[in-house]
Design an enzyme around this catalytic site. Sequence first.
Site, PDB file in Angstrom:
ATOM      1  N   ILE B 128       0.012  -1.410  -0.271  1.00  0.00           N
ATOM      2  CA  ILE B 128      -0.105   0.551  -0.085  1.00  0.00           C
ATOM      3  C   ILE B 128       0.344   1.390   0.184  1.00  0.00           C
ATOM      4  O   ILE B 128       2.002   1.251   0.974  1.00  0.00           O
ATOM      5  CB  ILE B 128      -1.047  -0.277   1.349  1.00  0.00           C
ATOM      6  CG1 ILE B 128      -1.774  -1.305   1.222  1.00  0.00           C
ATOM      7  CG2 ILE B 128      -1.606   1.660   1.882  1.00  0.00           C
ATOM      8  CD1 ILE B 128      -3.166  -1.583   1.953  1.00  0.00           C
ATOM      9  N   GLU B 245      -8.046  -2.718   6.302  1.00  0.00           N
ATOM     10  CA  GLU B 245      -7.104  -2.803   6.710  1.00  0.00           C
ATOM     11  C   GLU B 245      -6.906  -2.831   8.423  1.00  0.00           C
ATOM     12  O   GLU B 245      -6.748  -3.422   9.769  1.00  0.00           O
ATOM     13  CB  GLU B 245      -6.483  -1.341   6.842  1.00  0.00           C
ATOM     14  CG  GLU B 245      -4.290  -1.959   7.368  1.00  0.00           C
ATOM     15  CD  GLU B 245      -3.794  -0.775   6.422  1.00  0.00           C
ATOM     16  OE1 GLU B 245      -3.892  -0.059   5.907  1.00  0.00           O
ATOM     17  OE2 GLU B 245      -2.606  -0.542   7.380  1.00  0.00           O
ATOM     18  N   ASN B 372      -3.626   6.727  16.309  1.00  0.00           N
ATOM     19  CA  ASN B 372      -4.637   6.600  17.136  1.00  0.00           C
ATOM     20  C   ASN B 372      -5.087   7.778  17.454  1.00  0.00           C
ATOM     21  O   ASN B 372      -6.338   7.823  17.941  1.00  0.00           O
ATOM     22  CB  ASN B 372      -4.414   5.890  18.505  1.00  0.00           C
ATOM     23  CG  ASN B 372      -3.925   4.576  18.345  1.00  0.00           C
ATOM     24  OD1 ASN B 372      -3.919   4.078  17.207  1.00  0.00           O
ATOM     25  ND2 ASN B 372      -3.191   3.704  19.178  1.00  0.00           N
TER      26      ASN B 372
END
Lengths: 367, 388
Positions: B128, B245, B372
């Site tokens: 990717i 993902e 995150n």
Amino acid sequence: MKHPDYTDDETALADSAEGWLKFVDNGYLNKQEQTDNGYEEQRWSELTDLGWASIALPERVGGAAGTLAQVGVALRECGRAGYATPLLSTARAVTLLDLVQGRDTVFDGVLRGVVAGNALALVAPPDGQLGVRPDGDGYLLEGRASTVEWLAQADSAVFAVPVANTDEVLVAVLQTGGLDITPVPSIDNELQATLTPGARVGADVPAVVVPAAAAARALGRADLLRASSMVGGCEAVLDLTAKYALERHQFGQPIGAFQAVRQHLGRMSMALDAARLSTNEALSLEPESPARPAAMDAVALFVAGRSYVEVALTAAQLHGGIGTTVDHVLHHHYRRAKGMQLRSGRPANRLREIHRSLVVRGDGGLW
Amino acid sequence: MKTVIADEQLTFLSDLREYLDGLDPELVAAARAENIEDPMQPRTHCQAFLRQLGEDGWLGISWPKEFGGQGRTDIEHWLFAEELYNRRLPNGLLTFNVVGPTIMLHGNPDQRREYISRIMDGEIIFAISYSEPDAGSDLASLRTRAVADGDGYLLSGQKIWSTGASIATHLWVAARTGPPEARHRGLSLFIVPADSPGITITPIITQGGERTTSIFFDDVRVPATQRVGAENDGWKTITAALNFERMFYHNEPRWELRQLAEWADGAGLLDGSTAESYELQTVMGEHAVDVEVCRLMALRGAAMLAAGQVPYAEASTNKIWWGELRQNICSTGLDLIGAEGTVVDTDGAPASGHLVHGLMSSPVWRFGGGTNEIQLDIIANRGWGMPR
């Protein structure tokens, strides 16, 4: 969808419970907390008619032969409202009695009494404070004084305590009148009392002695109702806080527009998910299902307690001053979170039990 | 409450286990060692392992039968991925779990026909390529350009952190086809053979010994047939792939906890009653709790996919939980081991060095697939209606 994990029946039950609980608001909770009884008798008799504590009991004692998950759904709504009554201790106690008696009927009279409106306290101190030793044709209660929810208000007390020098547990039902009970102030609106040992368990009371492991399994099922109640509390706290983050403006915008606030909310949401997912798995799968670990009930109880405390503490931070006042319902959740967590005992002891099952023995589960 | 795992799915899992147990032990051991060393680069042994699975009909669990898959639900796909993670064996990584499902969702019929069957045959492996030196979390600011040229495009620019590109046959590239001010509305997604003229791939070695890459595109010719989705409509494809993902089922924390348990058993702390063993049991007990929660978060995503829903906040939740837990198990596991935990040799080190290796590999678990911090924003925005 409001409750994506629920069956249609459970959704209907949750809606009906939510509807019945409409009278509960912060003012009502504050007022009840100040009374000696902690709840209204009239409401208790309505609860008896609704039959939530006995949904999962067999029809022969007047139960609805439903599921533990359904009882959990009803208690989740009570937890969401912050509503305190002996319902949780009663529902936990009858879950325990029904499971430990198996095909026996020794506790049927007690169960019928609950269907008719009796309230039960459950005396099963989680960190081994109490036990019994044989005494003539009965037992003598010994150990340390222990705090028990709703003990002063209950009609009977269900004991689940270890028998000295054995690997067995005595489950017995005693009238509260013969016990040494001292009401003590509680961190939250669930009233409690201290039980001082010394009472005798006579041969004439309904009782069974079961292997400690069987008693622990039954208590694990019963305590899922506390977990479910805490999940309801978590959901309420998230809803309150998300609403507040959109209403409260600072620097010309809702505080929810600030990334620091959103990050707190994101963490709270993860904690809620952890509590709800583990509790729902434990409630939905039978204990012997190969798809779940044997310790899943204990996992759910631990996570629900940890999450409820985490979201309550962060919610208080996001609300600021208003969240600390008795004029906002958050103060009930803040106190209930720690109270409900602690009533499962010392977290370190629970974790070591979970460790033994999940890591050392690898009991059940797919991996 | 509804249960999502039925008996036939448990039968699937026991069939899978029986199959995996029967594989050539040498092939399995070599694939596992390679996978532990650098999981993002399926090299000789991992590729041989995946080809074997493909030949035996064990890849593409939830893919339609017309594409050579088993046509099962996402629940079986989850069971398959978790079982392989639990054995620390490769499960097809981004190619099978991210690019394949996205091509089925947003590719045209020709692309689906061509790429899905070649993926199934183990013929092609994707890497990717989204991030650039100046476009990380702010992906919509990326500057690699795809300029229309005859019946195709000329691709120019630089990508970075394209992990797996050193062994990939194809790159999954996000590039700008519109003006920079169009931001995410000016991006398109291309499938580019990694050996196309004008591509230079240079390795970057991480502290954990894993390999990632920088990729330079110098007027690389890409036929228009290689564009997935409409021109300037690539954001939809990128976000779909990112969601896959983040839902990329995970059971490695359980495996790492097991490595710690083996060490603790040898050290006499696993089931003892000293103060030290009590501490260990408390710490490991909480990790074991969070490993079960990790399982449930992945299972929820699989259940949503099986019900035709798209997990967004749920995928972000899954990804944060997994990465933080894994890093935490490695770091606090080393705390329990103490000074010996600094030994990195995999043969002589405590827990075979897996925890210290994990700790060194762990930073990417908290920012790969989207940081995150961005995931927490997604949870607050999509899950709880906060303003952006």
